[in-house]
Design a protein around this motif. Sequence first.
Motif, PDB file in Angstrom:
ATOM      1  N   ARG A 230     -16.229  -6.951  42.285  1.00 33.62           N
ATOM      2  CA  ARG A 230     -14.929  -7.152  41.901  1.00 33.62           C
ATOM      3  C   ARG A 230     -14.889  -8.530  41.120  1.00 33.62           C
ATOM      4  N   GLU A 231     -15.727  -9.477  41.689  1.00 31.73           N
ATOM      5  CA  GLU A 231     -15.699 -10.823  40.933  1.00 31.73           C
ATOM      6  C   GLU A 231     -16.389 -10.621  39.614  1.00 31.73           C
ATOM      7  N   LEU A 232     -17.561  -9.984  39.448  1.00 31.24           N
ATOM      8  CA  LEU A 232     -18.344  -9.786  38.267  1.00 31.24           C
ATOM      9  C   LEU A 232     -18.181  -8.584  37.288  1.00 31.24           C
ATOM     10  N   ASP A 233     -17.234  -7.577  37.886  1.00 28.06           N
ATOM     11  CA  ASP A 233     -16.574  -6.658  37.111  1.00 28.06           C
ATOM     12  C   ASP A 233     -17.643  -5.450  36.804  1.00 28.06           C
TER      13      ASP A 233
ATOM     14  N   LEU B 147     -27.311 -14.311  35.721  1.00 30.23           N
ATOM     15  CA  LEU B 147     -28.235 -14.088  34.827  1.00 30.23           C
ATOM     16  C   LEU B 147     -28.688 -12.969  34.239  1.00 30.23           C
ATOM     17  N   ILE B 148     -28.824 -11.876  35.062  1.00 27.75           N
ATOM     18  CA  ILE B 148     -29.245 -10.754  34.817  1.00 27.75           C
ATOM     19  C   ILE B 148     -28.316  -9.952  33.838  1.00 27.75           C
ATOM     20  N   LEU B 149     -26.876 -10.228  34.367  1.00 28.30           N
ATOM     21  CA  LEU B 149     -25.906  -9.621  33.413  1.00 28.30           C
ATOM     22  C   LEU B 149     -25.857 -10.306  32.090  1.00 28.30           C
ATOM     23  N   ARG B 150     -25.883 -11.521  31.761  1.00 27.47           N
ATOM     24  CA  ARG B 150     -25.922 -12.249  30.647  1.00 27.47           C
ATOM     25  C   ARG B 150     -27.246 -11.794  29.805  1.00 27.47           C
ATOM     26  N   GLY B 151     -28.365 -11.699  30.622  1.00 27.20           N
ATOM     27  CA  GLY B 151     -29.617 -11.291  29.769  1.00 27.20           C
ATOM     28  C   GLY B 151     -29.534  -9.903  29.100  1.00 27.20           C
ATOM     29  N   LYS B 152     -28.838  -9.065  29.958  1.00 28.16           N
ATOM     30  CA  LYS B 152     -28.648  -7.572  29.509  1.00 28.16           C
ATOM     31  C   LYS B 152     -27.830  -7.834  28.269  1.00 28.16           C
ATOM     32  N   ARG B 153     -26.624  -8.627  28.335  1.00 27.19           N
ATOM     33  CA  ARG B 153     -25.678  -8.360  27.255  1.00 27.19           C
ATOM     34  C   ARG B 153     -26.350  -9.031  25.928  1.00 27.19           C
ATOM     35  N   ILE B 154     -26.973  -9.839  26.275  1.00 22.22           N
ATOM     36  CA  ILE B 154     -27.774 -10.197  24.850  1.00 22.22           C
ATOM     37  C   ILE B 154     -29.176  -9.638  24.657  1.00 22.22           C
ATOM     38  N   GLY B 155     -29.322  -8.544  25.525  1.00 18.50           N
ATOM     39  CA  GLY B 155     -30.402  -7.517  24.935  1.00 18.50           C
ATOM     40  C   GLY B 155     -31.764  -7.738  25.436  1.00 18.50           C
ATOM     41  N   PHE B 156     -31.887  -8.551  26.645  1.00 18.82           N
ATOM     42  CA  PHE B 156     -33.076  -8.567  27.096  1.00 18.82           C
ATOM     43  C   PHE B 156     -33.361  -7.637  28.103  1.00 18.82           C
TER      44      PHE B 156
ATOM     45  N   ARG C  56     -36.142 -10.688  34.741  1.00 17.87           N
ATOM     46  CA  ARG C  56     -36.847 -10.906  35.870  1.00 17.87           C
ATOM     47  C   ARG C  56     -37.745 -12.037  35.872  1.00 17.87           C
ATOM     48  N   ASP C  57     -38.403 -11.703  34.627  1.00 17.85           N
ATOM     49  CA  ASP C  57     -39.382 -13.094  34.247  1.00 17.85           C
ATOM     50  C   ASP C  57     -38.899 -14.697  34.259  1.00 17.85           C
ATOM     51  N   LEU C  58     -37.695 -14.456  33.488  1.00 15.45           N
ATOM     52  CA  LEU C  58     -36.935 -15.664  33.467  1.00 15.45           C
ATOM     53  C   LEU C  58     -36.387 -16.270  34.590  1.00 15.45           C
ATOM     54  N   ILE C  59     -35.673 -15.592  35.547  1.00 20.79           N
ATOM     55  CA  ILE C  59     -35.410 -15.805  36.685  1.00 20.79           C
ATOM     56  C   ILE C  59     -36.729 -16.237  37.683  1.00 20.79           C
ATOM     57  N   GLY C  60     -37.766 -15.512  37.403  1.00 21.69           N
ATOM     58  CA  GLY C  60     -38.994 -16.037  38.228  1.00 21.69           C
ATOM     59  C   GLY C  60     -39.498 -17.428  37.934  1.00 21.69           C
TER      60      GLY C  60
END
Length: 126
Positions: free
Chosen positions: A13-16, A52-61, A67-71
């Motif tokens: 709900r919070e992240l839609d 972070l995953i959702l932001r990364g996906k939005r900018i095309g990662f 996963r690498d960036l979060i790691g």
Amino acid sequence: MTNPTYSISDLARELDITTRTIRFYEEQGMLCPERRGLERVYSARDKVTLKLILRGKRIGFSLAECRDLIGLYDPTGDNQKQLTTMLTKIAERRAQLDQQLLDIEQMQLELDTAEERCKAALSKSL
């Protein structure tokens, strides 16, 4: 003071997003909620990871890039490697988008040419 926790429906709900999306990232090993019986309990860190995953996906990662960036995140605060890698990935993504933009512009020119030829051929046959 206790750290905040979230249910799967709270996060969705919070992240839609859907709960299925959250479960997908969990299946990919990117989120590791605690279990209380059958209930998943997500931490504040899980919420940040998901953002972070959702932001990364939005900018095309890709998921692997996310996963690498979060790691690379360092809880001690020394995130030079993560930030440097992120800047490199941003530059790469920007270069890809620039190339796609050029490709689209070229395709539009080709469409304009084809359209003009079709219109010219039609006007000759009338």
